[in-house]
Design a protein around this motif. Structure first.
Motif, short mmCIF file in Angstrom:
data_model
loop_
_atom_site.label_atom_id
_atom_site.label_comp_id
_atom_site.label_asym_id
_atom_site.label_seq_id
_atom_site.Cartn_x
_atom_site.Cartn_y
_atom_site.Cartn_z
N HIS A 1 1.15 -1.29 -0.05
CA HIS A 1 -0.07 0.14 0.12
C HIS A 1 1.06 1.58 0.46
CE1 HIS A 1 -3.22 2.53 1.84
NE2 HIS A 1 -3.77 2.87 0.70
N VAL A 2 0.33 2.46 -0.46
CA VAL A 2 1.39 3.54 -0.72
C VAL A 2 -0.06 4.90 0.48
CG1 VAL A 2 2.73 3.12 -2.43
CG2 VAL A 2 0.18 3.30 -2.24
N ASP A 3 0.75 5.86 0.96
CA ASP A 3 -0.14 6.89 1.55
C ASP A 3 0.56 8.23 0.57
OD1 ASP A 3 -1.02 6.15 3.75
OD2 ASP A 3 1.21 7.05 4.85
N GLU A 4 -0.94 9.34 0.22
CA GLU A 4 -1.17 10.11 -1.26
C GLU A 4 -0.21 10.82 -0.54
OE1 GLU A 4 -4.45 12.31 -0.57
OE2 GLU A 4 -5.77 10.52 -0.28
N PRO A 5 0.32 11.26 -2.35
CA PRO A 5 1.89 12.46 -1.97
C PRO A 5 1.30 13.64 -0.97
CG PRO A 5 1.20 11.78 -3.96
CD PRO A 5 0.23 10.42 -2.99
N SER A 6 0.55 14.30 -0.90
CA SER A 6 0.08 15.02 -0.70
C SER A 6 0.10 15.14 1.64
CB SER A 6 -1.41 15.66 -0.74
OG SER A 6 -2.72 14.69 0.01
N MET A 7 -0.13 13.17 1.94
CA MET A 7 0.83 13.01 3.02
C MET A 7 2.00 13.06 3.80
SD MET A 7 -3.15 11.33 4.30
CE MET A 7 -2.15 10.26 4.40
N GLY A 8 2.78 12.58 2.28
CA GLY A 8 4.33 12.63 2.45
C GLY A 8 4.58 11.22 1.63
N GLY A 9 3.56 10.89 1.04
CA GLY A 9 3.54 9.30 0.66
C GLY A 9 4.07 9.65 -0.35
N VAL A 10 5.30 8.26 -0.50
CA VAL A 10 5.97 7.40 -1.88
C VAL A 10 5.28 6.62 -2.47
CG1 VAL A 10 7.86 9.39 -0.86
CG2 VAL A 10 7.76 6.75 -0.39
N PRO A 11 5.93 5.98 -3.85
CA PRO A 11 5.33 5.18 -3.88
C PRO A 11 5.67 4.45 -3.84
CG PRO A 11 6.16 6.85 -5.79
CD PRO A 11 6.73 7.36 -4.52
#
Length: 179
Positions: A67-77
């Motif tokens: 899984h991954v977090d959204e980029p807006s939450m600091g997530g990375v692919p």
């Protein structure tokens, strides 16, 4: 039971025709599965928030969750390179495994963590965010730390395992088609 593959948030998985997706796997959203890769029974690849890439000849073994977090939450692919071996029941979240990397069974990799080419994360290890397993090393434990240098040839274990799983996938595809 077929795999469940679907679009979400306007993003549709892209799966190469030679990839093996086992029954019971779930793949959704912004996910790419490349040539001769295999996603095994009970895996979940949830690209609903960010991108997931599975490279050529790599295998994601039974029960693994990516899984991954959204980029807006600091997530990375989550990026899995070519000829990577990811063992059974792993958890990868916003992590990267370079070409020929090895992730042992039940290991966890968190956001921004990295297993380099020719490196091993041992079974059951917990790799904290932004930690890097350098080439030629095995990391183990909770939290994961350097356990030892790899012995000659161990840095190629993922390549041998990945080649084995390409053949396993062919056998499973045939067995399922014969049902």
């Amino acid at each position: 039971m077929n795999p469940l593959i679907f679009a979400i948030g306007g993003k549709t998985p892209k799966i190469h025709k030679s990839a093996f997706i086992a029954p019971g796997a779930v793949i959704c959203g912004d996910v790419e599965v490349h040539e001769n890769a295999s996603i095994w029974y009970g895996c979940v690849l949830r690209g609903d928030s960010n991108k997931i890439v599975i490279g050529k000849g790599s295998n994601i073994q039974d029960g693994t969750i990516i899984h991954v977090d959204e980029p807006s939450m600091g997530g990375v692919p989550t990026i899995i390179g070519d000829n990577v071996l990811v063992g059974h029941k792993c958890m990868l979240h916003g992590a990267t495994v370079e070409d020929g990397g090895f992730v042992g069974m039940c290991a966890t990799m968190l956001d921004g963590s990295l297993v380099k080419t020719g490196a091993m994360l041992a079974a059951g290890a917990f790799l904290a965010p932004k930690k890097i397993v350098p080439a030629g090393e095995m990391w183990a434990g909770m939290p994961a730390r350097k356990f030892r240098d790899l012995k000659e040839g161990e840095d190629k274990a993922a390549l041998m395992g990945a080649a084995h799983y390409v053949e396993e996938a062919k056998a499973h595809r045939k067995a399922l088609a014969d049902q």
